[in-house]
Design a protein around this motif. Structure first.
Motif, PDB file in Angstrom:
ATOM      1  N   ILE A 127     -11.801   9.912  10.804  1.00  0.00           N
ATOM      2  CA  ILE A 127     -11.685  10.211   9.379  1.00  0.00           C
ATOM      3  C   ILE A 127     -11.680  11.717   9.152  1.00  0.00           C
ATOM      4  O   ILE A 127     -10.923  12.244   8.328  1.00  0.00           O
ATOM      5  N   GLN A 128     -12.530  12.428   9.905  1.00  0.00           N
ATOM      6  CA  GLN A 128     -12.560  13.889   9.797  1.00  0.00           C
ATOM      7  C   GLN A 128     -11.198  14.475  10.152  1.00  0.00           C
ATOM      8  O   GLN A 128     -10.695  15.388   9.480  1.00  0.00           O
ATOM      9  N   ALA A 129     -10.578  13.939  11.179  1.00  0.00           N
ATOM     10  CA  ALA A 129      -9.258  14.410  11.585  1.00  0.00           C
ATOM     11  C   ALA A 129      -8.221  14.157  10.497  1.00  0.00           C
ATOM     12  O   ALA A 129      -7.358  15.005  10.236  1.00  0.00           O
ATOM     13  N   VAL A 130      -8.309  13.004   9.863  1.00  0.00           N
ATOM     14  CA  VAL A 130      -7.385  12.685   8.773  1.00  0.00           C
ATOM     15  C   VAL A 130      -7.528  13.702   7.653  1.00  0.00           C
ATOM     16  O   VAL A 130      -6.530  14.165   7.080  1.00  0.00           O
ATOM     17  N   HIS A 131      -8.751  14.077   7.329  1.00  0.00           N
ATOM     18  CA  HIS A 131      -8.971  15.081   6.281  1.00  0.00           C
ATOM     19  C   HIS A 131      -8.378  16.439   6.674  1.00  0.00           C
ATOM     20  O   HIS A 131      -7.803  17.144   5.834  1.00  0.00           O
ATOM     21  N   ASP A 160       3.184  11.758  11.815  1.00  0.00           N
ATOM     22  CA  ASP A 160       3.057  10.651  12.764  1.00  0.00           C
ATOM     23  C   ASP A 160       1.589  10.311  13.018  1.00  0.00           C
ATOM     24  O   ASP A 160       1.224   9.138  13.144  1.00  0.00           O
ATOM     25  N   ALA A 161       0.745  11.344  13.106  1.00  0.00           N
ATOM     26  CA  ALA A 161      -0.678  11.113  13.349  1.00  0.00           C
ATOM     27  C   ALA A 161      -1.317  10.387  12.174  1.00  0.00           C
ATOM     28  O   ALA A 161      -2.121   9.458  12.360  1.00  0.00           O
ATOM     29  N   LEU A 162      -0.981  10.796  10.962  1.00  0.00           N
ATOM     30  CA  LEU A 162      -1.530  10.133   9.780  1.00  0.00           C
ATOM     31  C   LEU A 162      -1.018   8.696   9.670  1.00  0.00           C
ATOM     32  O   LEU A 162      -1.778   7.767   9.344  1.00  0.00           O
ATOM     33  N   ILE A 163       0.257   8.514   9.921  1.00  0.00           N
ATOM     34  CA  ILE A 163       0.840   7.175   9.844  1.00  0.00           C
ATOM     35  C   ILE A 163       0.220   6.254  10.886  1.00  0.00           C
ATOM     36  O   ILE A 163      -0.055   5.074  10.607  1.00  0.00           O
ATOM     37  N   ARG A 164      -0.023   6.782  12.079  1.00  0.00           N
ATOM     38  CA  ARG A 164      -0.658   5.983  13.124  1.00  0.00           C
ATOM     39  C   ARG A 164      -2.042   5.525  12.676  1.00  0.00           C
ATOM     40  O   ARG A 164      -2.427   4.374  12.887  1.00  0.00           O
ATOM     41  N   ARG A 165      -2.812   6.414  12.052  1.00  0.00           N
ATOM     42  CA  ARG A 165      -4.136   6.023  11.557  1.00  0.00           C
ATOM     43  C   ARG A 165      -4.020   4.944  10.482  1.00  0.00           C
ATOM     44  O   ARG A 165      -4.815   4.014  10.434  1.00  0.00           O
ATOM     45  N   MET A 166      -3.029   5.065   9.605  1.00  0.00           N
ATOM     46  CA  MET A 166      -2.874   4.098   8.518  1.00  0.00           C
ATOM     47  C   MET A 166      -2.451   2.722   9.022  1.00  0.00           C
ATOM     48  O   MET A 166      -2.939   1.697   8.532  1.00  0.00           O
ATOM     49  N   LEU A 167      -1.574   2.702   9.994  1.00  0.00           N
ATOM     50  CA  LEU A 167      -1.000   1.430  10.428  1.00  0.00           C
ATOM     51  C   LEU A 167      -1.751   0.767  11.581  1.00  0.00           C
ATOM     52  O   LEU A 167      -1.783  -0.461  11.666  1.00  0.00           O
ATOM     53  N   LEU A 168      -2.361   1.572  12.438  1.00  0.00           N
ATOM     54  CA  LEU A 168      -2.869   1.014  13.698  1.00  0.00           C
ATOM     55  C   LEU A 168      -4.369   1.133  13.902  1.00  0.00           C
ATOM     56  O   LEU A 168      -4.904   0.509  14.823  1.00  0.00           O
ATOM     57  N   ASP A 169      -5.043   1.940  13.097  1.00  0.00           N
ATOM     58  CA  ASP A 169      -6.471   2.127  13.361  1.00  0.00           C
ATOM     59  C   ASP A 169      -7.220   0.810  13.158  1.00  0.00           C
ATOM     60  O   ASP A 169      -6.968   0.072  12.207  1.00  0.00           O
ATOM     61  N   GLU A 170      -8.162   0.539  14.041  1.00  0.00           N
ATOM     62  CA  GLU A 170      -8.916  -0.714  13.968  1.00  0.00           C
ATOM     63  C   GLU A 170      -9.956  -0.707  12.856  1.00  0.00           C
ATOM     64  O   GLU A 170     -10.434  -1.768  12.442  1.00  0.00           O
ATOM     65  N   ASP A 192      -4.732   7.304   1.575  1.00  0.00           N
ATOM     66  CA  ASP A 192      -4.936   8.304   0.531  1.00  0.00           C
ATOM     67  C   ASP A 192      -4.404   9.676   0.951  1.00  0.00           C
ATOM     68  O   ASP A 192      -3.835  10.412   0.137  1.00  0.00           O
ATOM     69  N   ALA A 193      -4.591  10.030   2.219  1.00  0.00           N
ATOM     70  CA  ALA A 193      -4.127  11.329   2.697  1.00  0.00           C
ATOM     71  C   ALA A 193      -2.601  11.418   2.658  1.00  0.00           C
ATOM     72  O   ALA A 193      -2.031  12.451   2.286  1.00  0.00           O
ATOM     73  N   LEU A 194      -1.938  10.349   3.015  1.00  0.00           N
ATOM     74  CA  LEU A 194      -0.476  10.345   3.030  1.00  0.00           C
ATOM     75  C   LEU A 194       0.132  10.388   1.635  1.00  0.00           C
ATOM     76  O   LEU A 194       1.311  10.723   1.480  1.00  0.00           O
ATOM     77  N   GLU A 195      -0.645  10.044   0.637  1.00  0.00           N
ATOM     78  CA  GLU A 195      -0.109  10.060  -0.727  1.00  0.00           C
ATOM     79  C   GLU A 195       0.388  11.455  -1.111  1.00  0.00           C
ATOM     80  O   GLU A 195       1.313  11.598  -1.907  1.00  0.00           O
ATOM     81  N   LYS A 196      -0.226  12.465  -0.544  1.00  0.00           N
ATOM     82  CA  LYS A 196       0.199  13.840  -0.813  1.00  0.00           C
ATOM     83  C   LYS A 196       1.646  14.063  -0.379  1.00  0.00           C
ATOM     84  O   LYS A 196       2.346  14.914  -0.909  1.00  0.00           O
ATOM     85  N   PHE A 197       2.099  13.279   0.600  1.00  0.00           N
ATOM     86  CA  PHE A 197       3.452  13.417   1.147  1.00  0.00           C
ATOM     87  C   PHE A 197       4.280  12.159   0.866  1.00  0.00           C
ATOM     88  O   PHE A 197       5.209  11.844   1.610  1.00  0.00           O
ATOM     89  N   LYS A 243       9.846   9.372   5.753  1.00  0.00           N
ATOM     90  CA  LYS A 243       9.062   8.741   6.816  1.00  0.00           C
ATOM     91  C   LYS A 243       7.782   8.123   6.266  1.00  0.00           C
ATOM     92  O   LYS A 243       7.379   7.024   6.682  1.00  0.00           O
ATOM     93  N   VAL A 244       7.174   8.788   5.318  1.00  0.00           N
ATOM     94  CA  VAL A 244       5.932   8.276   4.725  1.00  0.00           C
ATOM     95  C   VAL A 244       6.225   7.048   3.861  1.00  0.00           C
ATOM     96  O   VAL A 244       5.483   6.056   3.906  1.00  0.00           O
ATOM     97  N   THR A 245       7.291   7.109   3.089  1.00  0.00           N
ATOM     98  CA  THR A 245       7.657   5.956   2.265  1.00  0.00           C
ATOM     99  C   THR A 245       7.908   4.735   3.137  1.00  0.00           C
ATOM    100  O   THR A 245       7.440   3.625   2.826  1.00  0.00           O
ATOM    101  N   GLU A 246       8.620   4.920   4.228  1.00  0.00           N
ATOM    102  CA  GLU A 246       8.884   3.806   5.135  1.00  0.00           C
ATOM    103  C   GLU A 246       7.594   3.271   5.753  1.00  0.00           C
ATOM    104  O   GLU A 246       7.443   2.060   5.963  1.00  0.00           O
ATOM    105  N   ALA A 247       6.651   4.171   6.018  1.00  0.00           N
ATOM    106  CA  ALA A 247       5.365   3.740   6.573  1.00  0.00           C
ATOM    107  C   ALA A 247       4.583   2.920   5.556  1.00  0.00           C
ATOM    108  O   ALA A 247       3.942   1.911   5.910  1.00  0.00           O
ATOM    109  N   TYR A 248       4.615   3.333   4.291  1.00  0.00           N
ATOM    110  CA  TYR A 248       3.951   2.545   3.251  1.00  0.00           C
ATOM    111  C   TYR A 248       4.581   1.154   3.145  1.00  0.00           C
ATOM    112  O   TYR A 248       3.877   0.148   2.974  1.00  0.00           O
ATOM    113  N   LEU A 249       5.897   1.076   3.233  1.00  0.00           N
ATOM    114  CA  LEU A 249       6.578  -0.224   3.174  1.00  0.00           C
ATOM    115  C   LEU A 249       6.146  -1.099   4.347  1.00  0.00           C
ATOM    116  O   LEU A 249       5.917  -2.311   4.178  1.00  0.00           O
TER     117      LEU A 249
END
Length: 265
Positions: free
Chosen positions: A155-159, A173-183, A193-198, A203-209
């Motif tokens: 979480i600290q890294a995401v911030h 890619d690092a943020l998207i990996r945390r959003m999609l794959l983190d356990e 929330d962090a990706l919302e800034k972008f 790439k971010v829109t596709e990750a949200y989808l």
């Protein structure tokens, strides 16, 4: 309008989502209706509570329990000005439909207070890097931290990644990996929330989808839905309909989709 009251308009009025004609209509009604005026003051009090508690966010597990408790409450569905007139919101809804009853207000404030002290919060890892006490590390160190075994360090890294104003592909890619794959769902929610800034980045829109199709946590589902609605992403409509048709989708998630889908459909 049902009972000649404007309950369904008040949160939209406070959030600046009505056009000038609708605002004048609501204000004229408030001048003659003590009931709606009192309800408006309750909503204002809730918003002040949000401001006071902005640094005391509840964890996603608590948010889900709140919605599950709310499902068992009975209240009347108000008429939305958008549903009645085909009006389109100018931005995403920070006020959930739970603001439809005074009991919901009390429960939501309680959820925020419990979020500060709840037993389900992530344990504090004293070895985690502090944003306030330490200079931002090099990108390689941040990427390494994002793969740490400790959820609090991830979480600290995401911030840290969120603070980068012009992210390159590895950062996204690092943020998207945390959003999609983190356990850990707390890490995934933080990455959402962090990706919302972008959020306007392709790439971010596709990750949200993709998250909308794979994420099973209701609180995160709602967060993703609201972001996609906020950017008017029409490609999200099929995934939202599919989510609404799934038996294991929580009813409050289905209600969110049902109320917001017309904006992009």
């Amino acid at each position: 309008m049902k009972n000649d009251h404007y309950s369904g308009w008040l949160t939209f009025y406070l959030d600046g989502q009505l056009d000038k004609e609708q605002e004048r209509e609501v204000e004229a009604h408030l001048n003659t209706c003590p009931s709606c005026s009192e309800e408006l003051q309750e909503y204002k009090a809730l918003l002040m509570a949000f401001d006071d508690e902005k640094n005391a966010l509840p964890d996603p597990a608590l948010e889900v329990r709140f919605y599950e408790n709310l499902e068992n409450m009975t209240f009347t569905e108000p008429e939305s000005p958008f549903a009645r007139q085909g009006h389109t919101s100018r931005r995403r809804f920070p006020l959930f439909p739970v603001l439809k009853a005074a009991a919901g207000i009390a429960l939501l404030i309680g959820a925020f207070m419990l979020g500060r002290w709840g037993a389900d919060k992530i344990p504090v890892d004293n070895t985690a890097i502090s944003l306030e006490e330490t200079a931002t590390p090099e990108p390689s160190a941040i990427f390494s931290l994002a793969e740490d075994r400790s959820a609090s360090k991830r979480i600290q890294a995401v911030h840290y990644l969120e603070e980068i104003t012009s992210p390159d592909a590895p950062v996204l890619d690092a943020l998207i990996r945390r959003m999609l794959l983190d356990e850990n769902m707390n890490v995934r929610r933080t990455a959402v929330d962090a990706l919302e800034k972008f959020k306007t980045h392709k790439k971010v829109t596709e990750a949200y989808l993709h998250a909308l199709e794979t994420e099973k946590n209701p609180a995160i589902q709602i967060a993703v839905i609201q972001i996609l609605i906020g950017i008017r992403e029409k490609k999200a409509a099929p995934a939202m309909r599919q989510l609404m048709d799934q038996e294991d989708t929580k009813s409050f998630v289905k209600e969110q989709i049902r109320s917001l889908l017309p904006i992009i459909a």
